[in-house]
Design an enzyme around this catalytic site. Structure first.
Site, PDB file in Angstrom:
ATOM      1  N   CYS A  56      -0.448   3.578  -6.623  1.00 11.97           N
ATOM      2  CA  CYS A  56      -1.438   3.061  -5.672  1.00 11.97           C
ATOM      3  C   CYS A  56      -1.719   1.642  -6.120  1.00 11.97           C
ATOM      4  O   CYS A  56      -1.981   1.400  -7.310  1.00 11.97           O
ATOM      5  CB  CYS A  56      -2.710   3.895  -5.701  1.00 11.97           C
ATOM      6  SG  CYS A  56      -4.065   3.167  -4.745  1.00 11.97           S
ATOM      7  N   CYS A 103       0.868  -1.175   0.000  1.00  8.02           N
ATOM      8  CA  CYS A 103       0.000   0.000   0.000  1.00  8.02           C
ATOM      9  C   CYS A 103       0.905   1.225   0.000  1.00  8.02           C
ATOM     10  O   CYS A 103       1.727   1.383   0.911  1.00  8.02           O
ATOM     11  CB  CYS A 103      -0.870  -0.027   1.254  1.00  8.02           C
ATOM     12  SG  CYS A 103      -1.885   1.447   1.470  1.00  8.02           S
TER      13      CYS A 103
END
Ligand code: DGL
Length: 281
Positions: free
Chosen positions: A200, A81
């Site tokens: 992302c 992440c």
């Protein structure tokens, strides 16, 4: 936080953490490249998305997840992440790990992505699309500047892309609208960009649409492959960590949401049956 003596010491799985589904795009590459290891995937779907949350909350949630993965036997945790890597990784590495257990490791996804960009861009103008949190942190700019000071980096915050994915709307017309809007904005801000980092881990789930609205000559970089190769390389250089990873090719999935929708989405995406368990952090 639990003291190190309370954490299991036997070899354990590699822990992979993300706010939700996005980390699966990284884990898929890890599984394909290193299928022999045991893995635990933990998605904090109930509290996703993290992208618009404060530094303090992303840090607190990420630390809870890391600690839980340590309790479940992991010696090595990958923050799959960017938002958590940008906002929580350094503090966890520098302040929390020494207290929890200095021999355990937490690694992120931004550094391995920054390392590969020097070979990819010809114009030395690179774009980054990511959550508002990652863009505001300027972590990509800083990491790339350390390695390749000649590269100009332009970041574009795409605050709705991860929520679109988390809500199962990646194929919708709404997704088209927001993908086109941010790709156009990024390329208008720097027309010399020849490579865009999907900063992302949720964004590979929008890849078809991102490709559709990006000129063919502009390269799109998904992180999964780079992060998986970097991990393989790390383990070759760190035999002391390698010896603490169990190798039975087992996979366990945990979500903080109800497992049904996680199973459905993850099974579709990974192409293998996923049976997640509910977990409270
Ligand atoms: N997939 C995560 C990232 O790479 C987080 C997205 C979100 O939860 O907003 O940044």
């Amino acid at each position: 936080m639990q003291h190190r003596t309370d954490l299991p010491s036997a070899p354990g799985p590699i822990g992979v953490f993300d706010s939700g589904y996005g980390g699966l795009t990284v884990w898929r590459w890890m599984r394909d490249l290193m299928p022999q290891y045991d893995y635990i995937y933990l998605g904090d779907n109930a509290r996703a998305p993290y992208g618009n949350r404060s530094f303090e909350l992303v840090y607190e949630f990420t630390l809870q997840a890391v600690h839980r993965l340590f309790q479940m036997g992991c010696h090595l945790v990958i923050l799959a992440c960017n938002t958590a890597s940008a906002k929580a990784l350094r503090t966890i590495q520098q302040c929390d790990l020494p207290q929890m257990d200095p021999s355990r490791r937490v690694l992120g996804v931004i550094r391995p992505t920054a390392e590969c960009i020097g070979d990819v861009t010809q114009t030395r103008h690179v774009g980054v699309v990511a959550t508002a949190g990652t863009i505001k942190s300027l972590t990509y700019e800083m990491e790339i500047a350390k390695l390749f000071p000649d590269i100009v980096v332009t970041g574009e915050a795409c605050p709705l892309w991860a929520p679109i994915v988390e809500n199962g709307e990646a194929q919708s017309d709404g997704a088209d609208y927001f993908v086109r809007k941010h790709i156009n904005s990024l390329l208008a801000r720097d027309p010399q960009i020849d490579s865009i980092i999907l900063g992302c881990t949720h964004y590979p789930l929008l890849l078809d649409k991102i490709r559709h609205y990006t000129p063919q000559e502009v390269r799109l970089l998904s992180q999964g492959e780079y992060v998986a190769r970097s991990l393989e390389n790390y383990l070759q250089r760190h035999p002391e960590m390698l010896s603490r990873i169990s190798c039975h090719a087992s996979r366990r999935f945990y979500t903080t949401e109800q497992p049904d929708s996680f199973n459905e989405n993850a099974t579709m995406f990974l192409g293998e049956p996923v049976s997640a368990e509910h977990i409270v952090l």
